[in-house]
Design an enzyme around this catalytic site. Structure first.
Site, PDB file in Angstrom:
ATOM      1  N   LYS A  70       0.858  -1.186   0.000  1.00 19.60           N
ATOM      2  CA  LYS A  70       0.000   0.000   0.000  1.00 19.60           C
ATOM      3  C   LYS A  70       0.891   1.231   0.000  1.00 19.60           C
ATOM      4  CE  LYS A  70      -1.710   3.004   2.679  1.00 19.60           C
ATOM      5  NZ  LYS A  70      -1.799   4.139   1.757  1.00 19.60           N
TER       6      LYS A  70
ATOM      7  N   SER B  26       5.033   7.377  10.290  1.00 23.51           N
ATOM      8  CA  SER B  26       5.156   8.137  11.531  1.00 23.51           C
ATOM      9  C   SER B  26       4.972   7.231  12.758  1.00 23.51           C
ATOM     10  CB  SER B  26       4.103   9.241  11.548  1.00 23.51           C
ATOM     11  OG  SER B  26       2.822   8.655  11.525  1.00 23.51           O
ATOM     12  N   THR B  27       5.489   7.685  13.870  1.00 23.85           N
ATOM     13  CA  THR B  27       5.397   6.885  15.097  1.00 23.85           C
ATOM     14  C   THR B  27       3.946   6.673  15.540  1.00 23.85           C
ATOM     15  OG1 THR B  27       7.635   7.401  15.769  1.00 23.85           O
ATOM     16  CG2 THR B  27       6.100   6.829  17.540  1.00 23.85           C
TER      17      THR B  27
ATOM     18  N   GLU C  49       9.367   0.908  10.957  1.00 25.27           N
ATOM     19  CA  GLU C  49      10.411   1.936  10.757  1.00 25.27           C
ATOM     20  C   GLU C  49       9.722   3.277  10.936  1.00 25.27           C
ATOM     21  OE1 GLU C  49      13.528   1.496  10.283  1.00 25.27           O
ATOM     22  OE2 GLU C  49      13.779  -0.510   9.442  1.00 25.27           O
TER      23      GLU C  49
ATOM     24  N   CYS D 213      13.557  10.608   7.309  1.00 24.35           N
ATOM     25  CA  CYS D 213      13.348  10.112   8.675  1.00 24.35           C
ATOM     26  C   CYS D 213      14.584  10.289   9.552  1.00 24.35           C
ATOM     27  CB  CYS D 213      12.927   8.654   8.638  1.00 24.35           C
ATOM     28  SG  CYS D 213      14.068   7.626   7.716  1.00 24.35           S
TER      29      CYS D 213
ATOM     30  N   GLU E 230       9.153  15.859  15.702  1.00 25.12           N
ATOM     31  CA  GLU E 230       9.664  15.689  14.339  1.00 25.12           C
ATOM     32  C   GLU E 230       8.958  16.691  13.428  1.00 25.12           C
ATOM     33  OE1 GLU E 230       8.444  12.126  12.183  1.00 25.12           O
ATOM     34  OE2 GLU E 230      10.486  11.914  11.416  1.00 25.12           O
TER      35      GLU E 230
HETATM   36  P1  NAD Z   1       2.229   8.280   7.946  1.00 24.60           P
HETATM   37  O1  NAD Z   1       2.440   7.501   9.187  1.00 24.60           O
HETATM   38  O2  NAD Z   1       1.219   9.340   7.942  1.00 24.60           O
HETATM   39  O3  NAD Z   1       1.813   7.306   6.749  1.00 24.60           O
HETATM   40  C1  NAD Z   1       2.614   6.182   6.401  1.00 24.60           C
HETATM   41  C2  NAD Z   1       1.740   5.167   5.690  1.00 24.60           C
HETATM   42  O4  NAD Z   1       0.752   4.702   6.619  1.00 24.60           O
HETATM   43  C3  NAD Z   1       0.957   5.743   4.499  1.00 24.60           C
HETATM   44  O5  NAD Z   1       0.898   4.780   3.473  1.00 24.60           O
HETATM   45  C4  NAD Z   1      -0.427   5.975   5.086  1.00 24.60           C
HETATM   46  O6  NAD Z   1      -1.454   5.914   4.120  1.00 24.60           O
HETATM   47  C5  NAD Z   1      -0.541   4.798   6.052  1.00 24.60           C
HETATM   48  N1  NAD Z   1      -1.532   4.979   7.114  1.00 24.60           N
HETATM   49  C6  NAD Z   1      -2.078   6.137   7.563  1.00 24.60           C
HETATM   50  N2  NAD Z   1      -2.977   5.870   8.532  1.00 24.60           N
HETATM   51  C7  NAD Z   1      -2.994   4.530   8.709  1.00 24.60           C
HETATM   52  C8  NAD Z   1      -3.684   3.650   9.583  1.00 24.60           C
HETATM   53  N3  NAD Z   1      -4.572   4.101  10.465  1.00 24.60           N
HETATM   54  N4  NAD Z   1      -3.417   2.339   9.498  1.00 24.60           N
HETATM   55  C9  NAD Z   1      -2.502   1.861   8.634  1.00 24.60           C
HETATM   56  N5  NAD Z   1      -1.825   2.641   7.759  1.00 24.60           N
HETATM   57  C10 NAD Z   1      -2.058   3.967   7.809  1.00 24.60           C
HETATM   58  O7  NAD Z   1       3.677   8.802   7.530  1.00 24.60           O
HETATM   59  P2  NAD Z   1       4.039   9.736   6.307  1.00 24.60           P
HETATM   60  O8  NAD Z   1       3.555  11.096   6.642  1.00 24.60           O
HETATM   61  O9  NAD Z   1       3.628   9.091   5.028  1.00 24.60           O
HETATM   62  O10 NAD Z   1       5.647   9.688   6.341  1.00 24.60           O
HETATM   63  C11 NAD Z   1       6.391  10.476   7.170  1.00 24.60           C
HETATM   64  C12 NAD Z   1       6.791   9.702   8.409  1.00 24.60           C
HETATM   65  O11 NAD Z   1       7.467   8.507   8.046  1.00 24.60           O
HETATM   66  C13 NAD Z   1       7.774  10.465   9.270  1.00 24.60           C
HETATM   67  O12 NAD Z   1       7.420  10.322  10.616  1.00 24.60           O
HETATM   68  C14 NAD Z   1       9.097   9.769   8.995  1.00 24.60           C
HETATM   69  O13 NAD Z   1      10.042   9.901  10.006  1.00 24.60           O
HETATM   70  C15 NAD Z   1       8.662   8.366   8.800  1.00 24.60           C
HETATM   71  N6  NAD Z   1       9.668   7.608   8.043  1.00 24.60           N
HETATM   72  C16 NAD Z   1      10.440   6.698   8.704  1.00 24.60           C
HETATM   73  C17 NAD Z   1      11.432   5.999   8.022  1.00 24.60           C
HETATM   74  C18 NAD Z   1      12.298   4.990   8.711  1.00 24.60           C
HETATM   75  O14 NAD Z   1      12.944   4.205   8.024  1.00 24.60           O
HETATM   76  N7  NAD Z   1      12.344   4.962  10.031  1.00 24.60           N
HETATM   77  C19 NAD Z   1      11.616   6.231   6.655  1.00 24.60           C
HETATM   78  C20 NAD Z   1      10.806   7.164   6.018  1.00 24.60           C
HETATM   79  C21 NAD Z   1       9.826   7.845   6.728  1.00 24.60           C
END
Ligand code: NAD
Length: 503
Positions: free
Chosen positions: A200, A254-255, A275, A309, A406
């Site tokens: 997804k 995100s966390t 992650e 990230c 963050e």
């Molecule tokens: P996000 O958590 O908003 O979304 C990530 C994914 O989760 C998307 O595909 C989103 O559609 C999905 N999602 C949203 N709500 C959901 C739910 N209730 N259940 C299941 N899936 C759901 O994150 P983002 O805004 O897309 O990305 C930015 C974040 O990602 C930042 O916090 C960044 O630090 C983190 N990140 C971490 C790493 C790592 O390797 N640690 C790498 C890249 C990004």
């Protein structure tokens, strides 16, 4: 695609291959078929440099997800992929890497247009990283082995050994900041060990994943091994996290969302890799070359406009060089070109969305309110697109919101430290533990500090040195488990202990 986006693509002479791809109505990839959402719903994908509509992406439904999981389940259980001879899987993954390489320029353009990022950075980092990840894990397909064991205490005679077995159907949930590369981090290892997958992508950035799926098909990877379901996180992501047909969830994002996903996945004890977010500290000592280090630190935060990230987003500089260092850093930051992603010289590209731009500008405002000193940047430049200038704050305190949360944008917060112990205490004072950086030429100091930093990666005299052969993941609330490196393989394998009692 609306006329503003069309004019933007014309201005930068986007390749015909990319225009042809964008002309095709995006479809999900389920069981080898290209399909619309079962209820016909679509959502707009916005191009971040113009704010115009780029494409209409299918909004998948729970029913679409069920079909994707069934296809992946069938291919896993019937063994078209899981029981394929490892060298054959290896060959197909190399073929996929060859196709990614042959289409790298187009993939970089798609990634840039969809996410907003610099096309040059996309080519050199995202797409090259994607190719390298598939090549690295292709080689592992034929090297997965259990071990024979000698029981240590049990009386009697046995043949005892372990088998490594692919965990099954893997559900991958991907963020928007490195869409293709993050997906490669999930799929490379999973496919190599024989798992099948349902992906997804983030709703903001689905296009490169759909182009990738075309290449999966062209490579001859059997239908149903890789499935792509686009749509909302709250619908598809949430349904994946508790889907009984999925054996493992691997999530990057995100966390807070990762916590929700992790809780849901543990209901039926799915295997989980998370992650998550970061707020990575950067420690600069007084023995460094100020100009060169300022440049490295700036690259470590401003690359991909800070939407990284493990971005080095908290800067701690020894008090004896603090002012001079910040001056050099601000000079360098002011020289970074803020431009649309397709501009070949762009360094600071727009934020992925208007919402992300608002959020970053909100943090900048909060920093000013809390009394941090704005050294440079802080504005959204006039004109279209979701841009934010590279921004540096001085004289911060660790209890400030801009230091603890963050921001995920081009914003660096800084403060001075006196002693090594103070630097370590400040660095570790965070709920996150994804990465940390040390800039110093004193080897004794560097080796003294490395074990004290609570972070999954420690970079010395550089930032974000990432390679498929090295694991990546977080301490504390930055995640659970590791992607990349041999360490990732075990998270996609069950270990079966086999006992044969003799005589
Ligand atoms: P996000 O958590 O908003 O979304 C990530 C994914 O989760 C998307 O595909 C989103 O559609 C999905 N999602 C949203 N709500 C959901 C739910 N209730 N259940 C299941 N899936 C759901 O994150 P983002 O805004 O897309 O990305 C930015 C974040 O990602 C930042 O916090 C960044 O630090 C983190 N990140 C971490 C790493 C790592 O390797 N640690 C790498 C890249 C990004």
């Amino acid at each position: 695609m609306d006329t503003t986006v069309k004019a933007y693509l014309d201005r930068y002479q986007v390749s015909q291959a990319t225009l042809d791809f964008l002309d095709r109505q995006p479809r999900m990839f389920i069981g080898g078929d290209w399909v619309a959402s079962s209820d016909g719903a679509v959502s707009e994908s916005i191009e971040p440099s113009t704010g115009g509509v780029l494409a209409l992406i299918p909004e998948g439904t729970a029913e679409d997800l069920d079909r994707a999981v069934a296809a992946a389940r069938h291919q896993f259980d019937e063994g078209a992929w899981s029981r394929l001879k490892p060298l054959e899987r290896e060959r197909l993954l190399h073929r996929l890497a060859d196709l990614l390489e042959a289409n790298a320029d187009q993939l970089a353009e798609i990634e840039s247009i969809d996410m907003g990022k610099s096309v040059a950075q996309a080519r050199d980092v995202d797409i090259q990283g994607t190719i390298d990840t598939f090549r690295y894990f292709a080689g592992w397909a034929s090297k997965i082995q259990g071990r024979s064991a000698e029981p240590a205490s049990l009386p009697g005679s046995y043949v005892a050994y372990t088998r490594k077995e692919a965990v099954g159907v893997v559900g991958s949930i991907i963020p928007w900041n490195f869409p293709l590369q993050t997906m490669a981090w999930k799929l490379g290892a999973a496919l190599a060990v024989g798992c099948t997958v349902v992906v997804k992508p983030a709703e903001l950035t689905s296009l490169s994943t759909l182009r990738f799926a075309e290449l999966v098909q062209e490579a001859g990877i059997p239908d149903g091994v890789v499935n792509i379901v686009t749509g909302r996180g709250s619908v598809i992501g949430a349904a994946m996290s508790c889907h009984s047909g999925i054996d493992k969830i691997t999530f990057t994002g995100s966390t807070p969302v990762g916590q929700t996903v992790g809780r849901a996945a543990l209901d039926d004890m799915k295997r989980v890799t998370l992650e998550l977010g970061g707020k990575s500290p950067v420690l600069v000592f007084d023995d460094v070359d100020i100009e060169a280090t300022a440049e490295a630190v700036a690259q470590g935060i401003f690359f991909n406009s800070g939407q990284v990230c493990d971005a080095g987003s908290r800067l701690y500089v020894h008090e004896s060089i603090y002012d001079r260092f910040l001056e050099a850093l601000a000079d360098y930051a002011r020289g970074l070109k803020v431009a649309p992603g397709l501009d070949p010289d762009c360094f600071i590209s727009p934020m992925v969305s208007a919402k992300q731009q608002d959020s970053v500008l909100g943090y900048i405002e909060a920093g000013k309110q809390e009394g941090a000193r704005l050294v440079c940047g802080g504005q959204a430049p006039e004109g279209p697109g979701f841009f934010v200038e590279p921004t540096l704050f001085a004289d911060c305190r660790n209890d400030m919101k801009i230091v603890q949360e963050e921001i995920f944008g081009p914003v660096l917060v800084s403060q001075a430290f006196g002693s090594e112990a103070e630097a370590v205490a400040l660095a570790n004072d965070s709920i996150y533990g994804l990465a940390a950086a040390i800039y110093s030429n004193d080897l004794n100091r560097v080796h003294r500090l490395i074990p004290q930093l609570k972070a999954g990666s420690v970079y010395v005299n550089a930032h974000s040195t990432i390679d498929p052969a090295m694991p990546f993941g977080g301490y504390k609330q930055s995640g659970v488990g590791r992607d990349l490196g041999p360490e990732q393989l075990d998270s996609l394998l069950e270990t079966k202990s086999v006992w044969i009692t003799l005589g």
